[in-house]
Design a protein around this motif. Structure first.
Motif, PDB file in Angstrom:
ATOM      1  N   LEU A 201       0.840  -1.193   0.000  1.00  0.00           N
ATOM      2  CA  LEU A 201       0.000   0.000   0.000  1.00  0.00           C
ATOM      3  C   LEU A 201       0.874   1.241   0.000  1.00  0.00           C
ATOM      4  O   LEU A 201       1.799   1.344   0.812  1.00  0.00           O
ATOM      5  CB  LEU A 201      -0.906   0.024   1.239  1.00  0.00           C
ATOM      6  N   ARG A 202       0.585   2.173  -0.866  1.00  0.00           N
ATOM      7  CA  ARG A 202       1.353   3.423  -0.925  1.00  0.00           C
ATOM      8  C   ARG A 202       0.654   4.466  -0.065  1.00  0.00           C
ATOM      9  O   ARG A 202      -0.495   4.833  -0.301  1.00  0.00           O
ATOM     10  CB  ARG A 202       1.480   3.900  -2.372  1.00  0.00           C
ATOM     11  N   GLN A 203       1.362   4.948   0.958  1.00  0.00           N
ATOM     12  CA  GLN A 203       0.761   5.821   1.957  1.00  0.00           C
ATOM     13  C   GLN A 203       0.888   7.293   1.551  1.00  0.00           C
ATOM     14  O   GLN A 203       1.975   7.764   1.221  1.00  0.00           O
ATOM     15  CB  GLN A 203       1.440   5.611   3.312  1.00  0.00           C
ATOM     16  N   PRO A 204      -0.214   8.059   1.611  1.00  0.00           N
ATOM     17  CA  PRO A 204      -0.163   9.469   1.240  1.00  0.00           C
ATOM     18  C   PRO A 204       0.363  10.378   2.345  1.00  0.00           C
ATOM     19  O   PRO A 204       0.843  11.477   2.071  1.00  0.00           O
ATOM     20  CB  PRO A 204      -1.629   9.784   0.930  1.00  0.00           C
ATOM     21  N   PHE A 205       0.260   9.945   3.618  1.00  0.00           N
ATOM     22  CA  PHE A 205       0.666  10.763   4.755  1.00  0.00           C
ATOM     23  C   PHE A 205       1.441   9.894   5.744  1.00  0.00           C
ATOM     24  O   PHE A 205       1.341   8.670   5.715  1.00  0.00           O
ATOM     25  CB  PHE A 205      -0.560  11.380   5.439  1.00  0.00           C
ATOM     26  N   PRO A 206       2.205  10.508   6.653  1.00  0.00           N
ATOM     27  CA  PRO A 206       3.036   9.709   7.558  1.00  0.00           C
ATOM     28  C   PRO A 206       2.292   9.044   8.705  1.00  0.00           C
ATOM     29  O   PRO A 206       2.853   8.162   9.353  1.00  0.00           O
ATOM     30  CB  PRO A 206       4.048  10.737   8.089  1.00  0.00           C
ATOM     31  N   ASN A 207       1.059   9.468   8.981  1.00  0.00           N
ATOM     32  CA  ASN A 207       0.327   8.872  10.106  1.00  0.00           C
ATOM     33  C   ASN A 207      -0.752   7.913   9.600  1.00  0.00           C
ATOM     34  O   ASN A 207      -1.055   7.859   8.416  1.00  0.00           O
ATOM     35  CB  ASN A 207      -0.284   9.952  11.000  1.00  0.00           C
ATOM     36  N   HIS A 208      -1.329   7.157  10.544  1.00  0.00           N
ATOM     37  CA  HIS A 208      -2.357   6.151  10.244  1.00  0.00           C
ATOM     38  C   HIS A 208      -1.819   5.144   9.233  1.00  0.00           C
ATOM     39  O   HIS A 208      -2.253   5.090   8.081  1.00  0.00           O
ATOM     40  CB  HIS A 208      -3.639   6.799   9.697  1.00  0.00           C
ATOM     41  N   ASN A 209      -0.915   4.312   9.696  1.00  0.00           N
ATOM     42  CA  ASN A 209      -0.135   3.488   8.770  1.00  0.00           C
ATOM     43  C   ASN A 209      -0.496   2.010   8.758  1.00  0.00           C
ATOM     44  O   ASN A 209       0.332   1.183   8.418  1.00  0.00           O
ATOM     45  CB  ASN A 209       1.346   3.637   9.106  1.00  0.00           C
ATOM     46  N   GLY A 210      -1.674   1.690   9.114  1.00  0.00           N
ATOM     47  CA  GLY A 210      -2.008   0.270   9.054  1.00  0.00           C
ATOM     48  C   GLY A 210      -2.723  -0.160  10.302  1.00  0.00           C
ATOM     49  O   GLY A 210      -3.619   0.523  10.791  1.00  0.00           O
ATOM     50  N   GLY A 211      -2.332  -1.255  10.852  1.00  0.00           N
ATOM     51  CA  GLY A 211      -3.003  -1.781  12.024  1.00  0.00           C
ATOM     52  C   GLY A 211      -2.607  -3.215  12.245  1.00  0.00           C
ATOM     53  O   GLY A 211      -1.466  -3.603  12.011  1.00  0.00           O
ATOM     54  N   MET A 212      -3.564  -4.001  12.615  1.00  0.00           N
ATOM     55  CA  MET A 212      -3.318  -5.374  13.026  1.00  0.00           C
ATOM     56  C   MET A 212      -3.506  -6.337  11.847  1.00  0.00           C
ATOM     57  O   MET A 212      -4.324  -6.103  10.959  1.00  0.00           O
ATOM     58  CB  MET A 212      -4.303  -5.715  14.145  1.00  0.00           C
ATOM     59  N   ILE A 213      -2.742  -7.406  11.842  1.00  0.00           N
ATOM     60  CA  ILE A 213      -3.029  -8.557  10.993  1.00  0.00           C
ATOM     61  C   ILE A 213      -3.172  -9.770  11.896  1.00  0.00           C
ATOM     62  O   ILE A 213      -2.425  -9.933  12.864  1.00  0.00           O
ATOM     63  CB  ILE A 213      -1.939  -8.806   9.926  1.00  0.00           C
TER      64      ILE A 213
END
Length: 487
Positions: A201-213
């Motif tokens: 996934l290409r992230q647009p901003f530095p925060n909120h970067n995913g979560g749990m798997i």
């Protein structure tokens, strides 16, 4: 309703802006006035500080090493049932194993090793190795999942093409799901080859970067959900979901994915998409989506008794929530923040709460300004365990969740599940020995910092995970100490 107390400095600053235009005031940081029906504090009745408190013992279990003098940034803990080894991650890239008694800590894998070409991006508090999980067949020789485990990591390497991106013209990093295959799952250190990339996934901003798997631990071999990987994807960051991704079924961000990591019918043949996924046949919707309308979830869990699934979601600036999750559920963000219409940062509308029948609303939620939390208007829903074990009888049949950075742990009934609001919330406090006072988690971390001769943490960054024997482990990013909750 509780009111914020403005400091003299803030009052002077606001007075200096009084003659400016509204647009200039916004540029200079003055808050927009609340309109009728709007608030930053929808819960006038505070969380009960002393009523219904459950007290448990918190014991030091093991310690992870510092990196360059900075304590381990522990994020996730799981147990491999066959060997009973406990795996725990440091957000910066190392993965360790710990013996069942906590006496031996062994480096297992370091994602920072250049030979893996992952380029872990761990700047700030929100980036790094977000999560990891062992395949349920990890130790079963001959099974398709033998030796396999998965990591979910922020990476500064943006050379490979992403599977999912956003319309934003700039990007900061990628978040990548990798599959690793150990030749000998019981070996002290990882002995396999380089990982296989599953999703990028290409992230647009530095925060909120995913979560749990994770895999559904209640699913047994032969069940429809067995071996399917759930993957939390935050809304892409910034604030207020500026691209409205969470409600867009054609976008990956703000979603909970469910995939078959061993399948082949997904993008590039790198994973599978279960035919039972709720949007698998919906035109223009991503078939990987299991649920949507999520802002920034870092934990989700299942009830072993009922099979129900719950998720904690971090709010924009007013409400933290614990929500039920079903196939196809819309948890509301960014139209809703908890049970209330989202207006802007730190503002929600109290008009017509919970009024959209198509939205799944929280079972419980709390306000960021509640006095039981830290007095800095900073709050985040973390941790989630539906505790059905009897190992810690005080906690049996309770849904446990927490608040970061205050380090508060809370509980509500898992059988008489609430229907929103914060009135049912009660606290869990910790004692560290006979005669010790019952305290929240942050106070115990701070005590450890003093004993270590280190600066005293101002936040707990608490995470907690349960293993099959019913032990609950509490993690943090401030003192390198893993603790176990006991009766």
């Amino acid at each position: 309703m509780r009111k914020r107390i403005l400091s003299i400095v803030a009052i002077v600053a606001l007075a200096s802006l009084a003659g400016a235009s509204p647009s200039a005031q916004r540029r200079l940081g003055a808050p927009e006035p609340l309109q009728p029906g709007q608030t930053d504090d929808p819960f006038p009745q505070p969380i009960a500080r002393d009523q219904g408190v459950i007290t448990v013992t918190l014991r030091e279990f093991a310690s992870l090493p510092d990196i360059d003098g900075v304590p381990a940034r522990m994020m996730m803990l799981v147990q491999e049932p066959t060997s009973r080894r406990i795996f725990v991650s440091d957000m910066r890239g190392p993965l360790y194993t710990i013996s069942d008694d906590g006496k031996t800590v062994t480096p297992y894998l370091d994602l920072r090793d250049p030979k893996w070409a992952i380029a872990v991006q761990s700047e700030g508090r929100e980036r790094g190795m977000q999560s990891f999980v062992l395949h349920p067949e990890f130790a079963q020789a001959g099974a398709p999942g033998f030796g396999k485990f998965y990591t979910y990591t922020d990476s500064s390497n943006q050379v490979p093409a992403p599977d999912f991106t956003t319309p934003h013209p700039a990007t900061t990093h990628d978040t990548v799901l990798h599959e690793w295959t150990a030749k000998t799952p019981g070996a002290a250190a990882y002995d396999g080859a380089a990982p296989r990339e599953v999703i990028r996934l290409r992230q647009p901003f530095p925060n909120h970067n995913g979560g749990m798997i994770t895999f559904n631990p209640t699913a047994r071999p032969g069940a429809a959900d067995y071996g399917l990987l759930y993957m939390g994807i935050a809304d892409g960051g910034s604030g207020g979901d500026p691209m409205k991704l969470a409600q867009n079924l054609g976008a990956a961000f703000g979603k909970l994915f469910r995939i078959d990591p061993l399948g082949k019918n997904g993008r590039g043949g790198k994973y599978g998409v279960p035919a039972s996924n709720p949007f698998a046949s919906t035109p223009d919707a991503l078939p990987e989506i299991y649920a949507y309308g999520i802002r920034n979830s870092q934990r989700f869990s299942w009830d072993a008794k009922s099979g129900a699934m719950y998720l904690t979601d971090i709010g924009q600036g007013v409400v933290e929530e614990v929500s039920p999750v079903t196939a196809g559920a819309n948890l509301g963000w960014s139209v809703w923040e908890g049970s209330f219409r989202f207006v802007r940062h730190q503002v929600i509308s109290t008009d017509t709460p919970r009024s959209d029948p198509k939205v799944t609303y929280p079972i419980v939620e709390w306000g960021q300004l509640d006095p039981v939390l830290l007095a800095n208007n900073s709050s985040a829903a973390v941790g989630l365990v539906v505790y059905r074990s009897t190992t810690i009888p005080q906690l049996t049949n309770r849904i446990l969740f927490g608040d970061m950075p205050s380090g508060e742990m809370f509980h509500v009934s898992a059988d008489d599940v609430p229907k929103g609001g914060q009135d049912p919330i009660r606290r869990v406090l910790f004692v560290t020995g006979a005669g010790a006072a019952a305290r929240p988690f942050l106070a115990i971390v701070q005590e450890k910092n003093r004993a270590q001769g280190k600066g005293v943490a101002q936040r707990a960054d608490m995470r907690f995970d349960v293993i099959p024997d019913g032990r609950i482990f509490a993690l943090n990013k401030a003192d390198g100490t893993i603790r176990v909750i006991e009766n």
